[in-house]
Design an enzyme around this catalytic site. Structure first.
Site, short mmCIF file in Angstrom:
data_model
loop_
_atom_site.label_atom_id
_atom_site.label_comp_id
_atom_site.label_asym_id
_atom_site.label_seq_id
_atom_site.Cartn_x
_atom_site.Cartn_y
_atom_site.Cartn_z
N CYS A 119 0.84 -1.20 0.00
CA CYS A 119 0.00 0.00 0.00
C CYS A 119 0.88 1.26 0.00
CB CYS A 119 -0.93 -0.03 1.22
SG CYS A 119 -2.17 1.27 1.23
N CYS A 120 1.91 1.29 0.86
CA CYS A 120 2.81 2.44 0.89
C CYS A 120 3.60 2.57 -0.42
CB CYS A 120 3.78 2.34 2.06
SG CYS A 120 3.12 2.81 3.67
N CYS A 149 -1.35 8.43 7.43
CA CYS A 149 -2.67 8.11 6.90
C CYS A 149 -3.60 7.68 8.04
CB CYS A 149 -2.57 6.97 5.90
SG CYS A 149 -1.65 7.39 4.40
N CYS A 170 -3.73 4.06 9.43
CA CYS A 170 -2.48 3.57 10.01
C CYS A 170 -1.96 4.47 11.12
CB CYS A 170 -1.42 3.42 8.93
SG CYS A 170 -1.91 2.32 7.59
N CYS A 200 7.43 4.05 6.05
CA CYS A 200 6.60 3.85 4.86
C CYS A 200 7.45 3.46 3.65
CB CYS A 200 5.79 5.11 4.56
SG CYS A 200 6.79 6.53 4.09
FE1 SF4 Z 1 -1.45 2.75 2.92
FE2 SF4 Z 1 -1.20 3.05 5.56
FE3 SF4 Z 1 0.92 3.36 3.93
FE4 SF4 Z 1 -1.04 5.17 3.98
S1 SF4 Z 1 0.41 4.67 5.67
S2 SF4 Z 1 -0.07 4.37 2.16
S3 SF4 Z 1 -2.86 3.84 4.26
S4 SF4 Z 1 -0.23 1.45 4.35
#
Ligand code: SF4
Length: 247
Positions: free
Chosen positions: A119-120, A204, A207, A230
């Site tokens: 996701c990151c 985010c 998280c 991240c």
């Molecule tokens: Fe995704 Fe969480 Fe990374 Fe944001 S901090 S990009 S929601 S995994």
């Protein structure tokens, strides 16, 4: 930025010379020495400090904000508030190729729980990599006391990012949380609205959790997971950190 041994030596010397310098001198050197330079900001709890320093030097320097699509509404509001307050001329909202909905269709919902690294990578690392293609270097608000992984952060370094070498500056590397609080107070700068509601470190929304007073300020980031970064700061260093070895 050329990756010649001469530039490596120059940067190592510069990093040593600026190690004990005030943050504004480190930032001033980077802005005036690196041809195409930007500042990245999460518009998090104490981001106003670095951005205020930047505004005093050159408010036209591009500011890179990674708009993941998962930010708290307060973060988006704060991004606009600070940009206007400080007169920042060129704040760029970096967005992933995939919308949140498209990511859900491709990878399923809740990727930030099942695979936060992916996701990151999609929502933070790729957009920053794409934006940095237009720059020779950038500064961030990294500080040594934040995590063990950041403890050796040089104030100036040369890093390899993909196929490219870039100058990376951390003007606040030596600053403590108290230094930030003191600076914000002295300059009457607003903190992120969630900072005083138990969120000393803000990323985010899915998280980020509030933390108890006295806890590690970053304990609320990816709480319950082994993840602590991240990935946007995990480049390969090409010149040594103070007292360390280059990779
Ligand atoms: Fe995704 Fe969480 Fe990374 Fe944001 S901090 S990009 S929601 S995994």
């Amino acid at each position: 930025m050329s990756g010649t041994s001469a530039s490596l030596i120059d940067l190592a010397d510069t990093g040593s010379r600026l190690e004990g310098a005030p943050a504004e001198d480190i930032l001033q050197w980077a802005i005036s020495s690196v041809p195409r330079f930007a500042v990245s900001s999460s518009f998090g709890a104490d981001s106003a400090v670095l951005l205020h320093l930047l505004a005093q030097i050159d408010p036209s320097v591009p500011v890179l904000f990674i708009d993941t699509g998962f930010h708290f509404p307060e973060t988006i509001a704060y991004r606009h508030q600070i940009a206007e307050l400080l007169g920042l001329i060129d704040v760029r909202d970096l967005r992933p190729d995939l919308s949140v909905a498209a990511q859900g269709r491709l990878h399923g919902g809740g990727l930030y729980v099942r695979d936060p690294d992916l996701c990151c990578a999609i929502r933070k690392v790729a957009p920053l990599d794409a934006a940095l293609a237009d720059f020779d270097g950038w500064a961030s608000g990294l500080r040594r006391e934040q995590t063990i992984d950041r403890a050796d952060t040089p104030v100036i370094q040369l890093v390899r990012r993909g196929e490219r070498e870039l100058v990376k500056a951390a003007p606040l590397a030596r600053w403590t949380g108290e230094d930030l609080t003191d600076y914000l107070r002295r300059h009457d700068l607003p903190r992120h609205p969630l900072a005083d509601a138990g969120y000393p470190s803000i990323g985010c929304a899915p998280c980020t959790r509030p933390v108890a007073t006295g806890d590690d300020p970053r304990a609320g980031r990816w709480a319950g997971q082994s993840k602590t970064e991240c990935g946007i700061h995990l480049e390969l260093p090409l010149i040594p950190a103070p007292g360390g070895e280059a990779s």
